[in-house]
Design a protein around this motif. Structure first.
Motif, PDB file in Angstrom:
ATOM      1  N   ILE A   1      81.206 144.706  52.298  1.00 47.94           N
ATOM      2  CA  ILE A   1      80.592 143.396  52.507  1.00 47.94           C
ATOM      3  C   ILE A   1      80.065 142.905  51.171  1.00 47.94           C
ATOM      4  O   ILE A   1      79.317 143.620  50.486  1.00 47.94           O
ATOM      5  N   GLY A   2      80.462 141.689  50.791  1.00 46.80           N
ATOM      6  CA  GLY A   2      80.094 141.160  49.483  1.00 46.80           C
ATOM      7  C   GLY A   2      78.844 140.303  49.510  1.00 46.80           C
ATOM      8  O   GLY A   2      78.227 140.087  50.560  1.00 46.80           O
ATOM      9  N   SER A   3      78.480 139.781  48.331  1.00 46.61           N
ATOM     10  CA  SER A   3      77.319 138.900  48.213  1.00 46.61           C
ATOM     11  C   SER A   3      77.562 137.619  48.994  1.00 46.61           C
ATOM     12  O   SER A   3      78.688 137.112  49.037  1.00 46.61           O
ATOM     13  N   PRO A   4      76.526 137.069  49.618  1.00 48.02           N
ATOM     14  CA  PRO A   4      76.719 135.883  50.463  1.00 48.02           C
ATOM     15  C   PRO A   4      77.236 134.692  49.661  1.00 48.02           C
ATOM     16  O   PRO A   4      76.742 134.399  48.576  1.00 48.02           O
ATOM     17  N   GLU A   5      78.220 134.002  50.205  1.00 46.04           N
ATOM     18  CA  GLU A   5      78.771 132.816  49.562  1.00 46.04           C
ATOM     19  C   GLU A   5      78.015 131.565  49.958  1.00 46.04           C
ATOM     20  O   GLU A   5      78.243 130.496  49.392  1.00 46.04           O
ATOM     21  N   ALA A   6      77.133 131.685  50.916  1.00 54.36           N
ATOM     22  CA  ALA A   6      76.248 130.588  51.301  1.00 54.36           C
ATOM     23  C   ALA A   6      74.994 131.186  51.925  1.00 54.36           C
ATOM     24  O   ALA A   6      75.088 132.119  52.720  1.00 54.36           O
TER      25      ALA A   6
ATOM     26  N   LEU B   1      74.626 147.205  53.990  1.00 51.08           N
ATOM     27  CA  LEU B   1      75.548 146.668  52.989  1.00 51.08           C
ATOM     28  C   LEU B   1      75.261 145.200  52.710  1.00 51.08           C
ATOM     29  O   LEU B   1      75.273 144.755  51.558  1.00 51.08           O
ATOM     30  N   ALA B   2      75.006 144.430  53.765  1.00 48.88           N
ATOM     31  CA  ALA B   2      74.689 143.019  53.586  1.00 48.88           C
ATOM     32  C   ALA B   2      73.338 142.853  52.894  1.00 48.88           C
ATOM     33  O   ALA B   2      73.182 142.021  51.995  1.00 48.88           O
ATOM     34  N   SER B   3      72.362 143.641  53.275  1.00 44.24           N
ATOM     35  CA  SER B   3      71.019 143.539  52.693  1.00 44.24           C
ATOM     36  C   SER B   3      71.034 143.838  51.201  1.00 44.24           C
ATOM     37  O   SER B   3      70.314 143.199  50.417  1.00 44.24           O
ATOM     38  N   ASP B   4      71.850 144.806  50.806  1.00 44.39           N
ATOM     39  CA  ASP B   4      71.917 145.193  49.394  1.00 44.39           C
ATOM     40  C   ASP B   4      72.602 144.154  48.529  1.00 44.39           C
ATOM     41  O   ASP B   4      72.525 144.220  47.297  1.00 44.39           O
TER      42      ASP B   4
ATOM     43  N   VAL C   1      80.926 137.573  57.878  1.00 45.61           N
ATOM     44  CA  VAL C   1      79.983 137.946  58.910  1.00 45.61           C
ATOM     45  C   VAL C   1      78.677 137.216  58.607  1.00 45.61           C
ATOM     46  O   VAL C   1      78.247 137.145  57.453  1.00 45.61           O
ATOM     47  N   ILE C   2      78.083 136.609  59.613  1.00 42.37           N
ATOM     48  CA  ILE C   2      76.870 135.805  59.434  1.00 42.37           C
ATOM     49  C   ILE C   2      75.668 136.653  59.812  1.00 42.37           C
ATOM     50  O   ILE C   2      75.514 137.044  60.976  1.00 42.37           O
ATOM     51  N   GLY C   3      74.852 136.967  58.822  1.00 39.96           N
ATOM     52  CA  GLY C   3      73.683 137.792  59.043  1.00 39.96           C
ATOM     53  C   GLY C   3      72.406 136.992  58.921  1.00 39.96           C
ATOM     54  O   GLY C   3      72.361 135.979  58.213  1.00 39.96           O
ATOM     55  N   GLY C   4      71.362 137.432  59.606  1.00 38.75           N
ATOM     56  CA  GLY C   4      70.101 136.704  59.585  1.00 38.75           C
ATOM     57  C   GLY C   4      68.894 137.610  59.482  1.00 38.75           C
ATOM     58  O   GLY C   4      68.968 138.822  59.708  1.00 38.75           O
ATOM     59  N   THR C   5      67.765 137.003  59.116  1.00 33.96           N
ATOM     60  CA  THR C   5      66.491 137.709  59.073  1.00 33.96           C
ATOM     61  C   THR C   5      65.613 137.211  60.214  1.00 33.96           C
ATOM     62  O   THR C   5      65.829 136.134  60.758  1.00 33.96           O
ATOM     63  N   ASN C   6      64.604 138.002  60.536  1.00 38.55           N
ATOM     64  CA  ASN C   6      63.679 137.591  61.601  1.00 38.55           C
ATOM     65  C   ASN C   6      62.889 136.344  61.220  1.00 38.55           C
ATOM     66  O   ASN C   6      62.313 135.687  62.081  1.00 38.55           O
ATOM     67  N   ALA C   7      62.881 136.020  59.911  1.00 43.60           N
ATOM     68  CA  ALA C   7      62.190 134.821  59.447  1.00 43.60           C
ATOM     69  C   ALA C   7      63.075 133.581  59.491  1.00 43.60           C
ATOM     70  O   ALA C   7      62.623 132.482  59.158  1.00 43.60           O
ATOM     71  N   GLY C   8      64.359 133.733  59.879  1.00 40.74           N
ATOM     72  CA  GLY C   8      65.214 132.575  60.083  1.00 40.74           C
ATOM     73  C   GLY C   8      66.220 132.272  58.994  1.00 40.74           C
ATOM     74  O   GLY C   8      66.983 131.312  59.122  1.00 40.74           O
ATOM     75  N   ALA C   9      66.271 133.054  57.904  1.00 38.09           N
ATOM     76  CA  ALA C   9      67.272 132.828  56.854  1.00 38.09           C
ATOM     77  C   ALA C   9      68.625 133.381  57.297  1.00 38.09           C
ATOM     78  O   ALA C   9      68.700 134.380  58.011  1.00 38.09           O
ATOM     79  N   LEU C  10      69.698 132.707  56.856  1.00 37.89           N
ATOM     80  CA  LEU C  10      71.052 133.113  57.209  1.00 37.89           C
ATOM     81  C   LEU C  10      71.904 133.267  55.962  1.00 37.89           C
ATOM     82  O   LEU C  10      71.729 132.533  54.987  1.00 37.89           O
ATOM     83  N   GLY C  11      72.849 134.196  56.014  1.00 41.79           N
ATOM     84  CA  GLY C  11      73.795 134.360  54.921  1.00 41.79           C
ATOM     85  C   GLY C  11      75.208 134.512  55.444  1.00 41.79           C
ATOM     86  O   GLY C  11      75.432 135.158  56.478  1.00 41.79           O
ATOM     87  N   TYR C  12      76.170 133.862  54.766  1.00 41.42           N
ATOM     88  CA  TYR C  12      77.597 134.035  55.058  1.00 41.42           C
ATOM     89  C   TYR C  12      78.127 135.112  54.116  1.00 41.42           C
ATOM     90  O   TYR C  12      78.372 134.857  52.937  1.00 41.42           O
ATOM     91  N   PHE C  13      78.328 136.323  54.637  1.00 43.27           N
ATOM     92  CA  PHE C  13      78.734 137.459  53.814  1.00 43.27           C
ATOM     93  C   PHE C  13      80.237 137.693  53.956  1.00 43.27           C
ATOM     94  O   PHE C  13      80.730 137.914  55.075  1.00 43.27           O
TER      95      PHE C  13
END
Length: 356
Positions: free
Chosen positions: A301-306, A252-255, A279-291
């Motif tokens: 889960i909505g589009s990241p606000e940051a 849901l976060a990825s989409d 919910v704070i999600g991350g990638t193995n490359a180090g990017a983070l999103g506040y979803f």
């Protein structure tokens, strides 16, 4: 204290939810990595637990290295500053101990041991008289009176696997929540003599191994729960009611963004204003999103606000929202300050205020 620091500055793009790196602390950790970062109440110091079984202190404002604590012989699983003294840091470890350190002398001032065959995964201070220290261990919950360091109870029938989390309820200090690899969350009453038969009040079956939990809501009646398979569930602990069960939370976060697939969740962040949960999600490359998490009705889960990018190049294990320096989150149209503490390439993100 010859630790090198280097501050880097970048300009944040306006009118965008993408946040550029503003500050970083460059360290000499080498191939070591960070588990957790926690601040003192006045934000004069920030503690960083490392895979080297050490804890180091920095200034969040300047990045200045302040000193380190050494004494644990195995993995440090949690660190926390004392609520009664900003000069006291507590840590627990798989070496079976909970230690207290003086941040002025960088010396150990006390040590509570659960035994060489035990591991301590989590701890919490509370109780109706604020005299209890609870610890999550191998299928057990241990209690000490922290004033004299005497063990007062051991609960060993409620869980059958590692107890990964213990938390006293913020506004109900005689209630203790435990969570375990066995998929159960238990609520105990810690008044009087504590035992499994009389003091277990309720059991919540999450159904999968539990990694991290937290209280939120106006009266802290709600729980968010992140599992080891990266699912997210929301509960009302007072009546053991499930309010949202996001089994496919990563998908849901990825989409909801255009970056790489969300590989893991770091934490959740709650704002009392509007009872907003991210919910704070991350990638193995180090990017983070506040979803943003919608936990009312059908969970979503909505589009990241940051989006925090450009700071890390590996897995982020700890995120420290610095909004608590000023109380709550900012008002409308405020942007993330983008402050990121970067311990080499793989460590702990430290973003400030979420946009509203």
């Amino acid at each position: 204290m010859d630790e090198a620091t280097e501050m880097e500055m970048e300009i944040e793009e306006p009118k965008s939810n993408k946040v550029g790196l503003k500050n970083s602390i460059q360290t000499n950790f080498g191939n070591d990595y960070v588990f957790q970062i926690v601040p003192t109440d006045d934000w004069s110091s920030m503690a960083v637990s490392l895979s080297t079984k050490a804890v180091k202190l920095y200034s969040p404002a300047t990045g200045q290295f302040q000193g380190e604590f050494r004494g644990h012989s195995d993995t440090i699983n949690q660190i926390s500053f004392s609520v009664s003294s900003q000069h006291l840091l507590h840590s627990c470890s798989s070496d079976g101990t909970i230690r207290a350190w003086d941040t002025r002398t960088f010396q150990q001032v006390s040590c509570i041991s659960a035994g060489s065959s035990q591991e301590i995964f989590s701890f919490s201070f509370g109780g109706s008289n604020d005299n209890l220290l609870a610890a999550g261990a191998k299928s057990q919950i241990l209690f000490w009176d922290w004033r004299n360091r005497k063990q007062v109870a051991c609960l060993e029938e409620s869980h059958i696997e590692d107890v990964t989390q213990v938390h006293f309820v913020p506004d109900n200090r005689n209630k203790l929540l435990s969570a375990s690899v066995d998929g159960l969350m238990c609520i105990f009453n810690t008044d009087g003599n504590i035992n499994d038969d009389d003091d277990l009040e309720s059991v919540i079956n999450v159904g999968t191994s539990i990694g991290k939990v937290g209280f939120f809501g106006e009266t802290y009646q709600k729980l968010w729960c992140l599992s080891h398979i990266e699912s997210l569930s929301i509960w009302d602990w007072k009546d053991a009611r499930n309010e949202a069960n996001l089994v496919e939370a990563r998908s849901l976060a990825s989409d909801s963004w255009t970056l790489d697939h969300v590989d893991y969740f770091v934490d959740c962040h709650y704002s009392g204003e509007g009872e907003s949960l991210w919910v704070i999600g991350g990638t193995n490359a180090g990017a983070l999103g506040y979803f943003p998490v919608n936990y009312r009705g059908v969970g979503s889960i909505g589009s990241p606000e940051a989006i925090l990018g450009g700071g890390h190049t590996g897995v982020v294990r700890s995120v420290l929202p610095m909004s608590s320096m000023k109380g709550d989150l900012p008002t409308a149209k405020a942007y993330l300050d983008g402050r990121v503490v970067r311990m080499v390439d793989y460590v702990a993100g430290c973003p400030t205020n979420l946009p509203r």
